[in-house]
Design an enzyme around this catalytic site. Structure first.
Site, PDB file in Angstrom:
ATOM      1  N   HIS A 181      -6.423  11.567-119.863  1.00  0.00           N
ATOM      2  CA  HIS A 181      -7.234  11.852-121.056  1.00  0.00           C
ATOM      3  C   HIS A 181      -8.585  11.168-120.894  1.00  0.00           C
ATOM      4  CE1 HIS A 181      -3.516  13.307-122.755  1.00  0.00           C
ATOM      5  NE2 HIS A 181      -2.941  12.130-122.566  1.00  0.00           N
ATOM      6  N   ALA A 212      -0.781   8.202-126.688  1.00  0.00           N
ATOM      7  CA  ALA A 212      -1.061   8.257-125.249  1.00  0.00           C
ATOM      8  C   ALA A 212      -2.541   8.050-124.931  1.00  0.00           C
ATOM      9  CB  ALA A 212      -0.601   9.608-124.707  1.00  0.00           C
ATOM     10  N   ASN A 240      -1.352  15.910-129.121  1.00  0.00           N
ATOM     11  CA  ASN A 240      -1.409  15.030-130.300  1.00  0.00           C
ATOM     12  C   ASN A 240      -2.577  14.051-130.186  1.00  0.00           C
ATOM     13  OD1 ASN A 240       1.185  15.447-132.024  1.00  0.00           O
ATOM     14  ND2 ASN A 240       1.841  15.575-129.907  1.00  0.00           N
TER      15      ASN A 240
HETATM   16  N1  LIG Z   1       0.872  10.664-130.433  1.00  0.00           N
HETATM   17  C1  LIG Z   1       0.897  10.857-129.115  1.00  0.00           C
HETATM   18  O1  LIG Z   1      -0.001  10.434-128.370  1.00  0.00           O
HETATM   19  C2  LIG Z   1       2.021  11.596-128.512  1.00  0.00           C
HETATM   20  C3  LIG Z   1       2.894  12.285-129.297  1.00  0.00           C
HETATM   21  N2  LIG Z   1       3.931  12.969-128.752  1.00  0.00           N
HETATM   22  C4  LIG Z   1       4.775  13.712-129.678  1.00  0.00           C
HETATM   23  O2  LIG Z   1       5.869  12.901-130.072  1.00  0.00           O
HETATM   24  C5  LIG Z   1       7.000  13.735-130.372  1.00  0.00           C
HETATM   25  C6  LIG Z   1       8.209  13.261-129.569  1.00  0.00           C
HETATM   26  O3  LIG Z   1       7.904  13.342-128.191  1.00  0.00           O
HETATM   27  P1  LIG Z   1       9.059  13.305-127.085  1.00  0.00           P
HETATM   28  O4  LIG Z   1       9.972  12.191-127.342  1.00  0.00           O
HETATM   29  O5  LIG Z   1       8.399  13.445-125.782  1.00  0.00           O
HETATM   30  O6  LIG Z   1       9.791  14.683-127.430  1.00  0.00           O
HETATM   31  P2  LIG Z   1      11.182  15.237-126.855  1.00  0.00           P
HETATM   32  O7  LIG Z   1      11.057  16.720-126.900  1.00  0.00           O
HETATM   33  O8  LIG Z   1      11.521  14.576-125.576  1.00  0.00           O
HETATM   34  O9  LIG Z   1      12.231  14.758-127.964  1.00  0.00           O
HETATM   35  C7  LIG Z   1      12.192  15.201-129.276  1.00  0.00           C
HETATM   36  C8  LIG Z   1      13.609  15.315-129.793  1.00  0.00           C
HETATM   37  O10 LIG Z   1      13.546  15.600-131.195  1.00  0.00           O
HETATM   38  C9  LIG Z   1      14.346  16.750-131.477  1.00  0.00           C
HETATM   39  N3  LIG Z   1      13.794  17.435-132.646  1.00  0.00           N
HETATM   40  C10 LIG Z   1      12.704  18.217-132.712  1.00  0.00           C
HETATM   41  N4  LIG Z   1      12.483  18.624-133.974  1.00  0.00           N
HETATM   42  C11 LIG Z   1      13.481  18.098-134.719  1.00  0.00           C
HETATM   43  C12 LIG Z   1      13.798  18.148-136.093  1.00  0.00           C
HETATM   44  N5  LIG Z   1      13.052  18.867-136.949  1.00  0.00           N
HETATM   45  N6  LIG Z   1      14.889  17.480-136.545  1.00  0.00           N
HETATM   46  C13 LIG Z   1      15.651  16.769-135.672  1.00  0.00           C
HETATM   47  N7  LIG Z   1      15.386  16.673-134.361  1.00  0.00           N
HETATM   48  C14 LIG Z   1      14.318  17.323-133.882  1.00  0.00           C
HETATM   49  C15 LIG Z   1      14.257  17.569-130.206  1.00  0.00           C
HETATM   50  O11 LIG Z   1      15.257  18.541-130.156  1.00  0.00           O
HETATM   51  P3  LIG Z   1      14.937  19.926-129.355  1.00  0.00           P
HETATM   52  O12 LIG Z   1      14.861  19.570-127.908  1.00  0.00           O
HETATM   53  O13 LIG Z   1      16.077  20.793-129.746  1.00  0.00           O
HETATM   54  O14 LIG Z   1      13.603  20.414-129.869  1.00  0.00           O
HETATM   55  C16 LIG Z   1      14.397  16.467-129.164  1.00  0.00           C
HETATM   56  O15 LIG Z   1      15.735  16.077-128.988  1.00  0.00           O
HETATM   57  C17 LIG Z   1       6.567  15.169-130.010  1.00  0.00           C
HETATM   58  O16 LIG Z   1       6.112  15.847-131.151  1.00  0.00           O
HETATM   59  C18 LIG Z   1       5.403  14.935-129.058  1.00  0.00           C
HETATM   60  O17 LIG Z   1       4.512  16.037-129.032  1.00  0.00           O
HETATM   61  C19 LIG Z   1       4.173  12.940-127.413  1.00  0.00           C
HETATM   62  C20 LIG Z   1       3.325  12.261-126.593  1.00  0.00           C
HETATM   63  C21 LIG Z   1       2.150  11.591-127.038  1.00  0.00           C
HETATM   64  O1  LIG Z   2       1.592  12.059-123.739  1.00  0.00           O
HETATM   65  C1  LIG Z   2       0.460  12.497-123.512  1.00  0.00           C
HETATM   66  O2  LIG Z   2      -0.228  12.171-122.510  1.00  0.00           O
HETATM   67  C2  LIG Z   2      -0.218  13.383-124.481  1.00  0.00           C
HETATM   68  C3  LIG Z   2       0.645  14.261-125.242  1.00  0.00           C
HETATM   69  O3  LIG Z   2       1.646  14.760-124.785  1.00  0.00           O
HETATM   70  C4  LIG Z   2       0.236  14.545-126.610  1.00  0.00           C
HETATM   71  O4  LIG Z   2      -0.843  14.089-127.018  1.00  0.00           O
HETATM   72  O5  LIG Z   2       0.990  15.235-127.310  1.00  0.00           O
END
Ligand SMILES: NC(=O)C1=CN([C@@H]2O[C@H](COP(=O)(O)OP(=O)(O)OC[C@H]3O[C@@H](n4cnc5c(N)ncnc54)[C@H](OP(=O)(O)O)[C@@H]3O)[C@@H](O)[C@H]2O)C=CC1
Ligand SMILES: O=C([O-])CC(=O)C(=O)O
Length: 254
Positions: A205, A121, A177
């Site tokens: 950000h 992001a 993240n």
């Molecule tokens: N790098 C970056 O800039 C960013 C990273 N992220 C990260 O990316 C990841 C995904 O984001 P997003 O799609 O929004 O998340 P969501 O919460 O929308 O979706 C994640 C899904 O994965 C499931 N899940 C979580 N842990 C496990 C596991 N160990 N095994 C199987 N399934 C699992 C969740 O289930 P449940 O709901 O039951 O937990 C949910 O269905 C997150 O960690 C988020 O913080 C997000 C935004 C920006």
């Molecule tokens: O999606 C974003 O803007 C940032 C975020 O959630 C993350 O870094 O985990």
């Protein structure tokens, strides 16, 4: 290239929409989530397969997109790499754990697999990576989100956190993240401020990096995912662009 997704939430939904439109550049075939209904919903859109566990997916794919949670990185990514399968890690905050990162890097090297951590992001990592060749004096990140994105209610601008990136990702594992991505690009743990701000409707950000190259300032005003307001659409787009680029013969940017 055959690809599977671990975690079928907001990011996976956007990626799957691009697969439906034939805009992914790879075959998205396998879906795993601890909530099987979410995996079934996405699999049905691309005539894909729901994996009952991660092992069954690993026999059938060349690359796994981790889009689940930081815990999934420590629990599952070692297994992915042991199978010689490449991985895109979205929950990059997990990589602030140096021991885990080194373990994953060693497993990747040993099994001829690759670990990709897209910019997510945040923007400007191209320039910041180049800048890190020289000396970086300071790196700061101010993340400002609507209170709902941060899971709090606030009537006015409220600073929720001030400190280092490693601590920030432990305290806000699903929200910052970007601090890890920035720290890893800098080669330096960045200073982070997290603000809940009811006057904004985007995930914002603001980055400042100062080094012997000069100064970089970036401001990102991200549209939030309808399925998960914590997460910005840009995070999914960065993974999609990375998937597109795997087959490129010409690469722009660092
Ligand atoms: N790098 C970056 O800039 C960013 C990273 N992220 C990260 O990316 C990841 C995904 O984001 P997003 O799609 O929004 O998340 P969501 O919460 O929308 O979706 C994640 C899904 O994965 C499931 N899940 C979580 N842990 C496990 C596991 N160990 N095994 C199987 N399934 C699992 C969740 O289930 P449940 O709901 O039951 O937990 C949910 O269905 C997150 O960690 C988020 O913080 C997000 C935004 C920006
Ligand atoms: O999606 C974003 O803007 C940032 C975020 O959630 C993350 O870094 O985990």
């Amino acid at each position: 290239m055959k690809v599977g997704i671990l975690g079928c939430g907001a990011i996976a939904n956007i990626i799957t929409n691009f697969a439906v439109e034939g805009k992914l550049g790879v075959d998205l075939n396998f879906f795993y989530d601890r909530d099987m209904e979410r995996a079934e919903n996405l699999a049905s859109q691309v005539d894909g397969t729901v994996a009952l566990d991660i092992n069954s997916m690993l026999e059938n794919v060349d690359l796994v997109i981790e889009a689940a949670a930081p815990q999934a990185v420590s629990e599952t990514v070692p297994l992915v790499l042991e199978h010689g399968v490449d991985v895109i890690i979205m929950s990059i905050g997990a990589l602030m754990d140096t021991e885990l990162r080194k373990t994953l890097e060693n497993l990747a090297a040993k099994n001829n697999a690759k670990i990709y951590a897209p910019s997510g992001a945040i923007v400007g990592l191209d320039g910041i990576k180049a800048a890190s060749i020289g000396k970086i004096q300071s790196a700061t990140l101010v993340t400002r989100k609507p209170p709902r994105s941060l899971g709090v209610s606030a009537e006015e601008e409220t600073i929720l956190y001030e400190g280092k990136a490693g601590d920030a990702v432990r305290k806000f594992p699903m929200n910052i993240n970007v601090a890890a991505a920035l720290s890893l690009a800098c080669g330096k743990e960045v200073d982070v401020k997290i603000i809940a701000d009811p006057s904004v409707d985007r995930n914002m950000h603001e980055v400042q990096v100062i080094g012997d190259f000069g100064e970089i300032k970036t401001i990102t005003q991200n549209v939030r995912c309808s399925m998960n307001p914590k997460t910005s659409v840009m995070a999914a787009y960065s993974a999609i662009k990375l998937l597109n680029s795997l087959n490129e013969t010409f690469r722009i940017g660092t």
